[in-house]
Scaffold this motif. Structure first.
Motif, PDB file in Angstrom:
ATOM      1  N   PRO A   1       1.218  -8.146  -0.306  1.00  0.00           N
ATOM      2  CA  PRO A   1       1.061  -6.692  -0.228  1.00  0.00           C
ATOM      3  C   PRO A   1       1.357  -6.086   1.134  1.00  0.00           C
ATOM      4  O   PRO A   1       2.064  -5.075   1.218  1.00  0.00           O
ATOM      5  CB  PRO A   1      -0.400  -6.481  -0.634  1.00  0.00           C
ATOM      6  N   HIS A   2       0.847  -6.679   2.207  1.00  0.00           N
ATOM      7  CA  HIS A   2       1.056  -6.041   3.510  1.00  0.00           C
ATOM      8  C   HIS A   2       2.522  -6.097   3.931  1.00  0.00           C
ATOM      9  O   HIS A   2       3.043  -5.159   4.540  1.00  0.00           O
ATOM     10  CB  HIS A   2       0.151  -6.664   4.580  1.00  0.00           C
TER      11      HIS A   2
ATOM     12  N   LEU B   1       4.461  -3.439   1.691  1.00  0.00           N
ATOM     13  CA  LEU B   1       4.258  -2.057   2.110  1.00  0.00           C
ATOM     14  C   LEU B   1       5.006  -1.746   3.403  1.00  0.00           C
ATOM     15  O   LEU B   1       5.529  -0.640   3.568  1.00  0.00           O
ATOM     16  CB  LEU B   1       2.763  -1.779   2.280  1.00  0.00           C
TER      17      LEU B   1
ATOM     18  N   LEU C   1       0.016   5.047   6.862  1.00  0.00           N
ATOM     19  CA  LEU C   1      -1.167   4.542   6.154  1.00  0.00           C
ATOM     20  C   LEU C   1      -2.360   5.461   6.371  1.00  0.00           C
ATOM     21  O   LEU C   1      -3.132   5.733   5.444  1.00  0.00           O
ATOM     22  CB  LEU C   1      -1.505   3.127   6.636  1.00  0.00           C
TER      23      LEU C   1
ATOM     24  N   GLU D   1      -2.765   8.603   4.050  1.00  0.00           N
ATOM     25  CA  GLU D   1      -2.862   8.433   2.594  1.00  0.00           C
ATOM     26  C   GLU D   1      -3.865   9.387   1.949  1.00  0.00           C
ATOM     27  O   GLU D   1      -3.575   9.969   0.897  1.00  0.00           O
ATOM     28  CB  GLU D   1      -3.241   6.994   2.264  1.00  0.00           C
TER      29      GLU D   1
ATOM     30  N   TYR E   1       0.304   4.299  -0.187  1.00  0.00           N
ATOM     31  CA  TYR E   1       0.808   2.941  -0.085  1.00  0.00           C
ATOM     32  C   TYR E   1      -0.118   1.892  -0.698  1.00  0.00           C
ATOM     33  O   TYR E   1       0.334   0.998  -1.423  1.00  0.00           O
ATOM     34  CB  TYR E   1       1.083   2.612   1.385  1.00  0.00           C
ATOM     35  N   LYS E   2      -1.394   1.985  -0.435  1.00  0.00           N
ATOM     36  CA  LYS E   2      -2.308   0.953  -0.936  1.00  0.00           C
ATOM     37  C   LYS E   2      -2.355   0.949  -2.464  1.00  0.00           C
ATOM     38  O   LYS E   2      -2.588  -0.090  -3.073  1.00  0.00           O
ATOM     39  CB  LYS E   2      -3.703   1.144  -0.344  1.00  0.00           C
ATOM     40  N   ARG E   3      -2.123   2.091  -3.071  1.00  0.00           N
ATOM     41  CA  ARG E   3      -2.081   2.137  -4.536  1.00  0.00           C
ATOM     42  C   ARG E   3      -0.854   1.383  -5.055  1.00  0.00           C
ATOM     43  O   ARG E   3      -0.919   0.698  -6.071  1.00  0.00           O
ATOM     44  CB  ARG E   3      -2.042   3.590  -5.003  1.00  0.00           C
TER      45      ARG E   3
ATOM     46  N   ALA F   1      -1.482  -2.471  -5.167  1.00  0.00           N
ATOM     47  CA  ALA F   1      -2.640  -2.993  -5.892  1.00  0.00           C
ATOM     48  C   ALA F   1      -2.122  -3.610  -7.189  1.00  0.00           C
ATOM     49  O   ALA F   1      -2.160  -3.007  -8.260  1.00  0.00           O
ATOM     50  CB  ALA F   1      -3.647  -1.876  -6.170  1.00  0.00           C
TER      51      ALA F   1
ATOM     52  N   LEU G   1      -4.867  -4.617   6.263  1.00  0.00           N
ATOM     53  CA  LEU G   1      -4.287  -4.600   4.920  1.00  0.00           C
ATOM     54  C   LEU G   1      -4.633  -5.862   4.145  1.00  0.00           C
ATOM     55  O   LEU G   1      -4.957  -5.807   2.948  1.00  0.00           O
ATOM     56  CB  LEU G   1      -2.770  -4.436   5.007  1.00  0.00           C
TER      57      LEU G   1
ATOM     58  N   HIS H   1      -8.091  -5.513   2.967  1.00  0.00           N
ATOM     59  CA  HIS H   1      -8.191  -4.506   1.905  1.00  0.00           C
ATOM     60  C   HIS H   1      -7.792  -5.083   0.553  1.00  0.00           C
ATOM     61  O   HIS H   1      -8.421  -4.781  -0.471  1.00  0.00           O
ATOM     62  CB  HIS H   1      -7.294  -3.312   2.246  1.00  0.00           C
ATOM     63  N   PHE H   2      -6.757  -5.909   0.536  1.00  0.00           N
ATOM     64  CA  PHE H   2      -6.225  -6.422  -0.730  1.00  0.00           C
ATOM     65  C   PHE H   2      -6.826  -7.770  -1.142  1.00  0.00           C
ATOM     66  O   PHE H   2      -6.412  -8.325  -2.165  1.00  0.00           O
ATOM     67  CB  PHE H   2      -4.701  -6.559  -0.641  1.00  0.00           C
TER      68      PHE H   2
END
Length: 228
Positions: A28-29, A32, A54, A57, A84-86, A89, A203, A206-207
């Motif tokens: 993920p990181h 992104l 980021l 957001e 971005y984080k969405r 996911a 990141l 977070h994930f």
């Protein structure tokens, strides 16, 4: 965007419930960081610093600080891509396809980097195609940036702006080739700026839970994704 969409899996299934779905996933990181670079290049992101993008957001989720894209219609990415984080996911996104389809093939970007030929053959076997032909596996999509943002805005404004509708359809393919040639002249291959360790670590943290769930869904060991 088919992966992020909350309706695409159902819509594809309605057309062809026997469709074979191929999903490629990247850490993920890293994904992104690459996405941000691509959106800056295409004119759909105006915050050039990844960490700054980021940080914006929450405001963008509320409809603020949305850049004015130079694309239009189906050419434009969904505005949700700025959350971005969405985008990254992945667990819930993959689950929607696993719930809907009997044939889902998950490819990891790590595997592609390690052995592109093996991944390629695996995809051909999955779709039932002849695996005898071997293409060139050299890198053809390196990181790029525009030489002039002003020139990019002008070119994309002409191509995707209101004057496009006035161009006769037979001439649009000629215009597209001309646009692509000018765009190539305004593009250079560069190394992507390094992500700071602090941003990468934030990141990854977070994930972490999402990666654990994704690992369970796919049956793949993704423990390496929990390290920057």
């Amino acid at each position: 965007w088919y992966l992020m969409s909350e309706t695409a899996a159902d819509e594809i299934h309605a057309v062809n419930p026997d469709a074979r779905i191929i999903i490629m996933l990247r850490r993920p990181h890293e994904m992104l960081h690459s996405l941000h670079s691509q959106l800056v290049y295409s004119g759909d992101e105006d915050i050039l610093d990844f960490a700054g993008a980021l940080a914006a957001e929450s405001e963008r989720a509320a409809g603020r600080r949305i850049p004015r894209s130079t694309h239009a219609g189906s050419e434009a990415p969904p505005v949700e891509c700025l959350q971005y984080k969405r985008v990254a996911a992945f667990a819930e996104q993959v689950r929607r396809y696993l719930d809907r389809f009997d044939h889902v093939h998950v490819v990891l970007h790590d595997d592609l980097k390690a052995d592109a030929e093996a991944v390629y053959r695996g995809v051909l076997e999955f779709i039932g195609a002849d695996s005898a032909f071997l293409p060139d596996f050299s890198v053809v999509n390196p990181n790029t940036q525009v030489k002039s943002q002003a020139a990019r805005r002008l070119m994309q404004g002409i191509r995707f702006g209101p004057l496009r509708a006035a161009v006769p359809a037979p001439l649009r393919s000629v215009g597209r080739r001309m646009f692509e040639g000018l765009q190539a002249m305004n593009t250079e291959t560069v190394d992507r700026p390094e992500m700071t360790p602090a941003v990468a670590a934030a990141l990854v943290s977070h994930f972490s839970d999402d990666v654990t769930r994704l690992s369970e869904l796919t049956g793949r060991d993704l423990s390496a994704w929990k390290a920057p």
